[in-house]
Scaffold this motif. Structure first.
Motif, short mmCIF file in Angstrom:
data_model
loop_
_atom_site.label_atom_id
_atom_site.label_comp_id
_atom_site.label_asym_id
_atom_site.label_seq_id
_atom_site.Cartn_x
_atom_site.Cartn_y
_atom_site.Cartn_z
N ARG A 1 -3.88 -3.22 2.49
CA ARG A 1 -2.53 -2.72 2.21
C ARG A 1 -1.85 -3.58 1.16
NH1 ARG A 1 -0.88 -1.13 8.21
NH2 ARG A 1 -1.90 0.87 8.19
N ARG B 1 -4.29 5.41 -2.56
CA ARG B 1 -3.33 4.30 -2.66
C ARG B 1 -2.96 4.04 -4.12
NH1 ARG B 1 -5.06 0.15 2.25
NH2 ARG B 1 -4.81 1.74 3.87
N ASP C 1 -0.50 6.63 -4.91
CA ASP C 1 0.75 6.21 -4.29
C ASP C 1 1.47 5.19 -5.17
OD1 ASP C 1 2.54 6.41 -2.25
OD2 ASP C 1 1.59 4.90 -1.00
N GLU D 1 -3.31 -5.12 -1.17
CA GLU D 1 -3.94 -4.90 -2.47
C GLU D 1 -3.11 -3.96 -3.34
OE1 GLU D 1 -7.98 -3.49 -2.30
OE2 GLU D 1 -8.54 -5.31 -1.23
N SER D 2 -2.69 -2.85 -2.76
CA SER D 2 -1.88 -1.91 -3.55
C SER D 2 -0.44 -2.05 -3.07
CB SER D 2 -2.40 -0.49 -3.37
OG SER D 2 -2.44 -0.16 -2.01
N GLU D 3 0.29 -2.86 -3.78
CA GLU D 3 1.61 -3.32 -3.29
C GLU D 3 2.56 -2.23 -2.82
OE1 GLU D 3 1.98 -3.61 -7.15
OE2 GLU D 3 -0.10 -4.11 -6.84
N PRO D 4 2.77 -1.16 -3.62
CA PRO D 4 3.92 -0.32 -3.29
C PRO D 4 3.75 0.56 -2.05
CG PRO D 4 3.15 0.03 -5.54
CD PRO D 4 2.09 -0.67 -4.80
N VAL D 5 2.67 0.39 -1.29
CA VAL D 5 2.55 1.19 -0.07
C VAL D 5 3.68 0.80 0.89
CG1 VAL D 5 1.12 1.69 1.94
CG2 VAL D 5 0.08 1.41 -0.30
N ARG E 1 -4.53 -0.63 -15.89
CA ARG E 1 -4.88 -0.57 -14.47
C ARG E 1 -5.62 0.73 -14.15
NH1 ARG E 1 -0.76 -1.44 -9.33
NH2 ARG E 1 -2.02 -0.28 -7.81
#
Lengths: 178, 536
Positions: free
Chosen positions: A20, B309, B312, A22-26, B340
């Motif tokens: 979670r 993700r 997202d 890893e992909s910050e904006p979650v 990215r």
């Protein structure tokens, strides 16, 4: 076989929390559930693992995608003592998606009536909660609670897997408190 | 309004890029029959005609005979639906795909008899669409064989579950029995009823009973504001939300006569390819799982989750719902995200290649995939298959490749094709398209044209029609739309969203014939058709 083992070792275990990050904006649901809390809740309420039956009563299939995601290695629902079962007779909890269509209303009632106690019901997604964009007239009967009693709601279009998990937990906690 | 004999209303859209010299035989024929018809510029050139009954039948005959006579012919029926015009008079509408664009034929019907000439003899899959048209609006195809109900199961809202008294086609003979499955299935999937007639393990016949998810979407459109209705279009089939929302917005922009800012088209394409990748990742895992290799599901569902993700992070929505909006897209892509995205595509491609090698070398998996659920090219043509499943059976059609508007013309999309027609082919096409989409995403992100990502849509006064067609991950998604604007009030007169599942559901019933019952979940997943998109 060698390739399969090598791939399994190379990827290892997907840790819930670090992935979670890893992909910050979650966004984290305020009612974020940790593995241990959830397992404790299940033990207190049921004394065993939780069995879930899913009925799509008319969704756009977006909610199904997110419910399916609960089984992926990140959410690892089976590992936490929750599993999806094929028969309502084996289920403690019913996850219902979609506005309930006229054509599915009877099948939904039949499924619910086939469940043993506590026969918990969680309405998933904006459509399950209110009928959503499809409304509550014509072929769409709308919210799940118009057809069967609902123990917990989770809004969102579709709700995130973590939010669905939180709603399942809240329904189970209701049993523990009763 | 009198049915005219050749009134055509050419529609507008984005940048014209197609070659008008290579008209197909039916296009020439139609041009002779409707001399005033001229294609105008558009991402997809569209002729819009109001026909007489004779012209309606003539167009169908010309297009179906061209499709039957020339194996490489792109002529096809895409969608068929019923509606009411602005004065409440009934209409039958058909949209055909031709070599040089789309042909939309409206047939005004007599309000008393409410009949139109049958198309199911010319186009196999039109039968179910005609049954749906009758269920929803009481319009009847003259001379159609199959007049059983389809989407509306029981007129009485309190009636019992109707699958029990639906007249399935029965197979009789020594040792033949039926297996009934659904509408509620064992897994986490959409509802539908399947009736198998089997002899031992062998399937002699499968008949699907769909419509359980019917929510009345066409009717719902007319209750919503044209701008807001884009949200409904994005929920016709959640797994294809970008494709359906784009097709709707394309139709609305075409009706409004506005040109989409180039950057918006590129950003939509970026999302469309992201959606394709997400779905193919999910399917590739589920297909291995249905063939007994749970390893595949674990690893592909991991990749899908990582991919969602990323979506997202870019759009604050894992499935990218409500990102395609009339006039453009909701959010622009920040230049800082481009590296990215490229990095994510390259590492995803690497992971997918590694898993593909494992799939290819796994004898148990290949044994289940190969020769299972086969549809030959000839049969696929007869059935009018489309999209991914069509390409796996040798039908080389892809809107991104065949009618390259912006941005596709600048990207030269590779057409992924196989003639094997079995589960293995549908798996291979998914791998090929997945890798091609990753290439496209990186190319789109790095070559985004400058400018605005959204231009506010002003709807012009009066009545306007528009059509939109997008190659979603399953196949061609089409929207036909008519709006009415009076003063500051605008409304949707009629709108229909067509999902390619309509074409491919009947093909699934053929694919299973002669296979064994335990292979059905595998074959079904290899098509992965939308129930929601079909049931509307």
């Amino acid at each position: 076989m060698w390739q399969i083992l090598r791939q399994a070792v190379r990827i290892g275990i997907c840790p819930k929390s670090s992935a979670r990050e890893e992909s910050e904006p979650v966004l984290m649901s305020p009612a974020e559930v940790s593995d241990r809390q959830l397992q404790a809740d299940l033990r207190a309420a049921l004394g065993r693992a939780l069995s879930i039956r899913v009925v799509d009563a008319g969704s756009c299939n977006g909610c199904e995608l997110e419910i399916n995601a609960l089984s992926n290695p990140f959410y690892n629902m089976e590992g936490e003592g929750i599993h999806f079962v094929a028969s309502p007779r084996h289920a403690d909890l019913l996850l219902v998606t979609g506005p309930v269509t006229h054509n599915m209303a009877q099948a939904l009632v039949d499924t619910w009536q086939a469940m043993p106690a506590p026969a918990l019901v969680v309405a998933v997604g904006d459509c399950g909660c209110t009928g959503g964009i499809f409304g509550e007239e014509g072929a769409s009967r709308g919210r799940v609670s118009a057809v069967i009693p609902v123990d917990a709601h989770v809004s969102g279009c579709p709700p995130r897997p973590s939010a669905i998990l939180a709603a399942i937990r809240s329904a189970v906690q209701g049993v523990a408190g009763a | 309004m009198e049915p005219s004999t050749g009134d055509s209303r050419p529609m507008q859209g984005g940048a014209p890029t197609h070659d008008r010299t290579s008209a197909s035989p039916p296009a020439l024929l139609i041009r002779q029959a409707f001399p005033s018809a001229r294609p105008m510029g558009g991402e997809l050139a569209t002729y819009h005609l109001t026909a007489t009954q004779a012209q309606w039948s003539m167009a169908a005959a010309a297009i179906s005979s061209d499709a039957g006579n020339r194996p490489e012919s792109p002529s096809r029926l895409i969608a068929l639906w019923g509606a009411s015009d602005a004065d409440g008079r009934p209409l039958a509408s058909a949209v055909y795909g031709l070599a040089d664009g789309l042909l939309w034929v409206d047939l005004p019907l007599d309000p008393q008899s409410r009949q139109y000439p049958d198309l199911s003899r010319a186009f196999f899959f039109a039968g179910r669409m005609q049954r749906a048209i009758f269920d929803l609006g009481g319009l009847r195809a003259i001379g159609a064989d199959d007049v059983r109900p389809w989407l509306v199961h029981a007129r009485d809202a309190d009636a019992r579950s109707p699958a029990t008294d639906y007249p399935f086609v029965r197979v009789s003979g020594a040792g033949v029995h039926e297996i009934a499955v659904g509408p509620v299935h064992a897994g986490i999937i959409e509802p539908g009823h399947f009736r198998f007639s089997v002899s031992g393990e062998k399937v002699l016949r499968l008949e699907a009973r769909l419509g359980y998810k019917h929510k009345g979407i066409d009717a719902r459109y007319t209750q919503l504001d044209p701008i807001l209705a884009g949200r409904l279009a994005g929920r016709v089939s959640g797994d294809s939300t970008v494709a359906h929302a784009w097709a709707y917005c394309m139709a609305l922009e075409s009706a409004a006569g506005i040109e989409l800012p180039p950057r918006a088209a590129w950003l939509r394409a970026l999302m469309l390819e992201r959606e394709r990748v997400a779905n193919h990742l999910g399917d590739l895992g589920a297909l291995a799982n249905d063939a007994g290799l749970a390893f595949g599901l674990a690893h592909f569902s991991r990749l899908r989750e990582l991919w969602l993700r990323e979506s997202d992070a870019l759009y604050a929505h894992r499935l990218m719902m409500d990102q395609v909006i009339p006039g453009g897209v909701l959010v622009d892509l920040d230049a800082s995200m481009v590296p990215r995205i490229g990095q994510a595509c390259r590492s995803m491609a690497e992971e997918v290649q590694r898993l593909r090698a494992i799939y290819d070398e796994h004898p148990g998996l290949q044994d289940r995939f190969r020769g299972t659920g086969t549809i030959s090219t000839a049969l696929a043509r007869q059935l009018g298959m489309t999209g991914l499943a069509g390409r796996a059976s040798g039908l080389g059609r892809d809107l991104r490749h065949d009618h390259p508007g912006q941005p596709w013309s600048a990207l030269s999309v590779h057409l992924c094709l196989s003639s094997q027609g079995d589960v293995a082919a549908r798996v291979a096409i998914r791998f090929d398209e997945l890798l091609e989409s990753l290439r496209l995403i990186e190319a789109i992100a790095s070559r985004l044209p400058p400018g605005t990502h959204h231009r506010a849509l002003r709807l012009p006064q009066g009545h306007h029609c528009g059509a939109g067609a997008v190659e979603g991950w399953r196949g061609e998604v089409l929207v036909g739309l008519e709006i009415e604007v009076k003063g500051d009030r605008s409304r949707i007169v009629r709108c229909h969203s067509h999902d390619p599942s309509w074409q491919n559901w009947p093909a699934l019933e053929h694919a299973i014939i002669g296979n064994i019952v335990p292979d059905f979940p595998l074959i079904n997943k290899s098509f992965n058709l939308s129930y929601a998109g079909h049931d509307l």
